[in-house]
Each structure stands twice: as C-alpha cells, then as structure tokens.
Write a protein that holds these residues in place. Sequence first.
Motif, PDB file in Angstrom:
ATOM      1  N   CYS A 124       1.062  -1.654  -0.226  1.00  0.00           N
ATOM      2  CA  CYS A 124       0.175   0.318  -0.121  1.00  0.00           C
ATOM      3  C   CYS A 124       0.804   1.156  -0.042  1.00  0.00           C
ATOM      4  O   CYS A 124       2.344   1.443   0.649  1.00  0.00           O
ATOM      5  CB  CYS A 124      -0.655  -0.123   1.636  1.00  0.00           C
ATOM      6  N   PRO A 125       0.750   2.538  -0.954  1.00  0.00           N
ATOM      7  CA  PRO A 125       0.750   3.527  -0.965  1.00  0.00           C
ATOM      8  C   PRO A 125       0.799   4.324   0.820  1.00  0.00           C
ATOM      9  O   PRO A 125      -0.234   4.265   1.186  1.00  0.00           O
ATOM     10  CB  PRO A 125       0.778   4.305  -2.133  1.00  0.00           C
ATOM     11  N   VAL A 126       2.179   4.793   1.010  1.00  0.00           N
ATOM     12  CA  VAL A 126       2.186   5.023   2.591  1.00  0.00           C
ATOM     13  C   VAL A 126       1.396   6.181   2.154  1.00  0.00           C
ATOM     14  O   VAL A 126       0.269   6.628   3.150  1.00  0.00           O
ATOM     15  CB  VAL A 126       3.750   6.650   2.921  1.00  0.00           C
ATOM     16  N   ALA A 127       1.337   6.728   1.613  1.00  0.00           N
ATOM     17  CA  ALA A 127      -0.529   8.628   1.515  1.00  0.00           C
ATOM     18  C   ALA A 127      -1.140   7.320   1.216  1.00  0.00           C
ATOM     19  O   ALA A 127      -2.238   8.558   2.297  1.00  0.00           O
ATOM     20  CB  ALA A 127       0.256   9.503   0.001  1.00  0.00           C
ATOM     21  N   HIS A 128      -1.114   6.392   2.000  1.00  0.00           N
ATOM     22  CA  HIS A 128      -2.770   5.805   1.445  1.00  0.00           C
ATOM     23  C   HIS A 128      -3.156   4.898   2.147  1.00  0.00           C
ATOM     24  O   HIS A 128      -4.039   4.168   2.367  1.00  0.00           O
ATOM     25  CB  HIS A 128      -3.641   5.223   0.116  1.00  0.00           C
ATOM     26  N   LEU A 129      -2.217   4.786   3.797  1.00  0.00           N
ATOM     27  CA  LEU A 129      -2.767   3.706   4.738  1.00  0.00           C
ATOM     28  C   LEU A 129      -3.155   4.143   5.405  1.00  0.00           C
ATOM     29  O   LEU A 129      -3.863   3.283   6.052  1.00  0.00           O
ATOM     30  CB  LEU A 129      -1.299   3.960   5.658  1.00  0.00           C
ATOM     31  N   ASP A 130      -4.355   5.245   5.927  1.00  0.00           N
ATOM     32  CA  ASP A 130      -5.854   5.129   6.102  1.00  0.00           C
ATOM     33  C   ASP A 130      -7.028   5.310   5.366  1.00  0.00           C
ATOM     34  O   ASP A 130      -7.874   4.753   5.631  1.00  0.00           O
ATOM     35  CB  ASP A 130      -5.631   6.464   6.878  1.00  0.00           C
ATOM     36  N   GLU A 131      -6.926   4.620   4.343  1.00  0.00           N
ATOM     37  CA  GLU A 131      -7.552   4.168   3.421  1.00  0.00           C
ATOM     38  C   GLU A 131      -7.422   2.336   3.229  1.00  0.00           C
ATOM     39  O   GLU A 131      -7.533   2.187   2.857  1.00  0.00           O
ATOM     40  CB  GLU A 131      -7.775   4.529   2.307  1.00  0.00           C
ATOM     41  N   GLU A 132      -8.957   1.837   3.923  1.00  0.00           N
ATOM     42  CA  GLU A 132      -8.993   0.825   3.962  1.00  0.00           C
ATOM     43  C   GLU A 132      -9.050   0.051   2.608  1.00  0.00           C
ATOM     44  O   GLU A 132      -8.485  -1.195   2.539  1.00  0.00           O
ATOM     45  CB  GLU A 132     -10.953   0.395   4.537  1.00  0.00           C
ATOM     46  N   GLU A 133      -9.516   0.493   1.949  1.00  0.00           N
ATOM     47  CA  GLU A 133      -9.466  -0.256  -0.205  1.00  0.00           C
ATOM     48  C   GLU A 133      -8.168  -0.420  -0.060  1.00  0.00           C
ATOM     49  O   GLU A 133      -8.000  -0.511  -1.520  1.00  0.00           O
ATOM     50  CB  GLU A 133     -10.695  -0.162  -0.886  1.00  0.00           C
ATOM     51  N   ALA A 134      -7.246   0.602   0.218  1.00  0.00           N
ATOM     52  CA  ALA A 134      -6.280   1.557  -0.447  1.00  0.00           C
ATOM     53  C   ALA A 134      -5.161  -0.168  -1.235  1.00  0.00           C
ATOM     54  O   ALA A 134      -4.739  -1.023  -0.095  1.00  0.00           O
ATOM     55  CB  ALA A 134      -5.893   1.829  -0.366  1.00  0.00           C
ATOM     56  N   GLY A 135      -4.407   0.078  -1.537  1.00  0.00           N
ATOM     57  CA  GLY A 135      -3.233  -1.485  -1.939  1.00  0.00           C
ATOM     58  C   GLY A 135      -3.683  -2.460  -1.964  1.00  0.00           C
ATOM     59  O   GLY A 135      -5.062  -2.536  -3.393  1.00  0.00           O
ATOM     60  N   TYR A 136      -2.367  -3.663  -2.743  1.00  0.00           N
ATOM     61  CA  TYR A 136      -3.518  -4.627  -3.472  1.00  0.00           C
ATOM     62  C   TYR A 136      -2.159  -5.893  -2.793  1.00  0.00           C
ATOM     63  O   TYR A 136      -1.563  -5.145  -1.584  1.00  0.00           O
ATOM     64  CB  TYR A 136      -2.352  -4.904  -4.592  1.00  0.00           C
ATOM     65  N   VAL A 137      -2.596  -7.142  -3.280  1.00  0.00           N
ATOM     66  CA  VAL A 137      -1.503  -7.831  -2.836  1.00  0.00           C
ATOM     67  C   VAL A 137      -0.745  -8.512  -3.669  1.00  0.00           C
ATOM     68  O   VAL A 137      -0.957  -8.746  -4.774  1.00  0.00           O
ATOM     69  CB  VAL A 137      -2.235  -9.345  -1.978  1.00  0.00           C
ATOM     70  N   LEU A 138       0.544  -9.077  -3.712  1.00  0.00           N
ATOM     71  CA  LEU A 138       1.515  -9.773  -4.377  1.00  0.00           C
ATOM     72  C   LEU A 138       1.836 -11.476  -3.941  1.00  0.00           C
ATOM     73  O   LEU A 138       1.584 -11.776  -2.553  1.00  0.00           O
ATOM     74  CB  LEU A 138       3.022  -9.291  -4.649  1.00  0.00           C
ATOM     75  N   TYR A 139       1.140 -11.935  -4.761  1.00  0.00           N
ATOM     76  CA  TYR A 139       1.036 -13.638  -4.298  1.00  0.00           C
ATOM     77  C   TYR A 139       1.963 -13.906  -4.745  1.00  0.00           C
ATOM     78  O   TYR A 139       2.258 -14.284  -5.902  1.00  0.00           O
ATOM     79  CB  TYR A 139      -0.388 -14.195  -5.046  1.00  0.00           C
ATOM     80  N   LEU A 140       2.918 -14.354  -4.430  1.00  0.00           N
ATOM     81  CA  LEU A 140       4.260 -15.147  -4.701  1.00  0.00           C
ATOM     82  C   LEU A 140       4.459 -17.109  -4.663  1.00  0.00           C
ATOM     83  O   LEU A 140       3.805 -17.378  -4.101  1.00  0.00           O
ATOM     84  CB  LEU A 140       5.092 -15.093  -3.897  1.00  0.00           C
ATOM     85  N   ASP A 141       4.930 -17.321  -5.616  1.00  0.00           N
ATOM     86  CA  ASP A 141       4.232 -19.272  -5.868  1.00  0.00           C
ATOM     87  C   ASP A 141       5.675 -19.853  -5.413  1.00  0.00           C
ATOM     88  O   ASP A 141       5.489 -21.098  -5.288  1.00  0.00           O
ATOM     89  CB  ASP A 141       4.070 -19.352  -7.717  1.00  0.00           C
ATOM     90  N   SER A 142       5.904 -19.374  -4.265  1.00  0.00           N
ATOM     91  CA  SER A 142       7.098 -19.894  -4.210  1.00  0.00           C
ATOM     92  C   SER A 142       7.520 -19.576  -2.698  1.00  0.00           C
ATOM     93  O   SER A 142       6.980 -18.329  -2.498  1.00  0.00           O
ATOM     94  CB  SER A 142       8.328 -20.664  -4.769  1.00  0.00           C
ATOM     95  N   GLY A 143       8.415 -19.725  -1.962  1.00  0.00           N
ATOM     96  CA  GLY A 143       9.020 -19.688  -0.621  1.00  0.00           C
ATOM     97  C   GLY A 143      10.849 -19.180  -0.827  1.00  0.00           C
ATOM     98  O   GLY A 143      11.178 -19.240   0.068  1.00  0.00           O
TER      99      GLY A 143
END
Length: 51
Positions: A22-41
């Motif tokens: 999540c961008p720092v400028a939008h930390l207070d917004e509940e819907e801001a940001g996204y998830v990066l899914y990685l296929d391995s450890g």
Amino acid sequence: MSTTRQVSSGWVPRPTVGIGVCPVAHLDEEEAGYVLYLDSGDPIEIEHLGT
C-alpha cells in the motif's frame, strides 16, 4: 439432457506467500493497496524506489 457447469477453484497450485502493498499516502484508506501472490517460498529482494 444433462447440464454441466464449470466451477473455478482458483489458482492451482495455490500461492504459498502473499505480500500486502500500500502506498504510504493511502495507509488510512481501507480499500487502498493490493496483494502480490508469490508462487514459492524462495527469498525475494525488495528495493525502495521512491524518496
């Protein structure tokens, strides 16, 4: 007459690691940001590109 319906079960194989971003400028917004899914450890390197 039979009918079939294809049902999505998501990704196979399923991701084992996810990183929330999540961008720092939008930390207070509940819907801001996204998830990066990685296929391995495997180790990853994160580089800060902004100021």
